[in-house]
Design a protein around this motif. Structure first.
Motif, short mmCIF file in Angstrom:
data_model
loop_
_atom_site.label_atom_id
_atom_site.label_comp_id
_atom_site.label_asym_id
_atom_site.label_seq_id
_atom_site.Cartn_x
_atom_site.Cartn_y
_atom_site.Cartn_z
N ARG A 49 -10.32 10.09 1.51
CA ARG A 49 -9.73 9.70 0.23
C ARG A 49 -8.47 10.52 -0.05
O ARG A 49 -8.44 11.72 0.17
CB ARG A 49 -10.73 9.95 -0.89
N GLU A 50 -7.45 9.82 -0.56
CA GLU A 50 -6.18 10.42 -0.98
C GLU A 50 -5.51 11.24 0.12
O GLU A 50 -4.83 12.22 -0.13
CB GLU A 50 -6.37 11.29 -2.24
N CYS A 51 -5.71 10.82 1.36
CA CYS A 51 -5.10 11.47 2.52
C CYS A 51 -4.55 10.36 3.40
O CYS A 51 -5.20 9.34 3.57
CB CYS A 51 -6.16 12.29 3.25
N ARG A 52 -3.36 10.53 3.92
CA ARG A 52 -2.73 9.48 4.73
C ARG A 52 -2.29 10.02 6.08
O ARG A 52 -2.12 11.22 6.27
CB ARG A 52 -1.52 8.89 4.00
N LEU A 53 -2.08 9.08 7.02
CA LEU A 53 -1.66 9.39 8.38
C LEU A 53 -0.16 9.19 8.49
O LEU A 53 0.34 8.10 8.22
CB LEU A 53 -2.40 8.46 9.34
N GLY A 54 0.55 10.23 8.88
CA GLY A 54 2.01 10.15 9.01
C GLY A 54 2.42 10.05 10.47
O GLY A 54 1.61 9.76 11.35
N GLN A 55 3.69 10.30 10.71
CA GLN A 55 4.24 10.24 12.05
C GLN A 55 3.59 11.30 12.94
O GLN A 55 3.34 12.42 12.49
CB GLN A 55 5.75 10.50 11.98
N GLY A 56 3.31 10.96 14.18
CA GLY A 56 2.69 11.92 15.09
C GLY A 56 1.28 12.26 14.69
O GLY A 56 0.80 13.35 14.97
N ASP A 57 0.58 11.34 14.01
CA ASP A 57 -0.80 11.52 13.57
C ASP A 57 -1.00 12.70 12.63
O ASP A 57 -2.07 13.30 12.56
CB ASP A 57 -1.75 11.64 14.78
N THR A 58 0.05 13.06 11.90
CA THR A 58 -0.04 14.14 10.91
C THR A 58 -0.78 13.65 9.68
O THR A 58 -0.54 12.55 9.19
CB THR A 58 1.39 14.57 10.50
N LEU A 59 -1.70 14.47 9.18
CA LEU A 59 -2.43 14.13 7.95
C LEU A 59 -1.75 14.85 6.78
O LEU A 59 -1.47 16.04 6.86
CB LEU A 59 -3.88 14.58 8.03
N PHE A 60 -1.49 14.09 5.69
CA PHE A 60 -0.86 14.70 4.53
C PHE A 60 -1.55 14.23 3.25
O PHE A 60 -2.20 13.19 3.22
CB PHE A 60 0.64 14.40 4.48
N ALA A 61 -1.41 15.04 2.20
CA ALA A 61 -2.05 14.74 0.92
C ALA A 61 -1.23 13.71 0.17
O ALA A 61 0.00 13.82 0.08
CB ALA A 61 -2.17 16.01 0.10
#
Length: 85
Positions: A49-61
């Motif tokens: 929840r409230e966490c997304r997948l960015g470039q290079g499989d980075t997890l961000f809030a």
């Protein structure tokens, strides 16, 4: 016979830069929205929840809140952010 060693170029004189992967914020810590939680190669940790997948499989809030890590057995390991109220 030569008395000096031949000054050829070295073939091993290079190294790659470190990629600085890993967990940047640990469970229970407060993070602002948009901040990086984990830098990884592949999805070792998945988004909750409230966490997304960015470039290079980075997890961000996605929102400001407290980070939670959860092991769901065969389903995998998940990272979520509980909104700060």
């Amino acid at each position: 016979m030569a008395h000096k060693k031949g000054l050829g170029s070295s073939k091993n004189g290079r190294d790659s830069n470190a990629q600085r992967l890993g967990v940047k914020v640990f469970g229970g810590q407060l993070v602002p929205g948009g901040s990086i939680i984990v830098r990884q190669r592949g999805t070792r940790l998945e988004t909750g929840r409230e966490c997304r997948l960015g470039q290079g499989d980075t997890l961000f809030a996605k929102v400001t809140g407290v980070v939670e890590f959860r092991d769901r057995g065969r389903m995998g390991h998940f990272v979520s952010v509980r909104e700060a109220s």
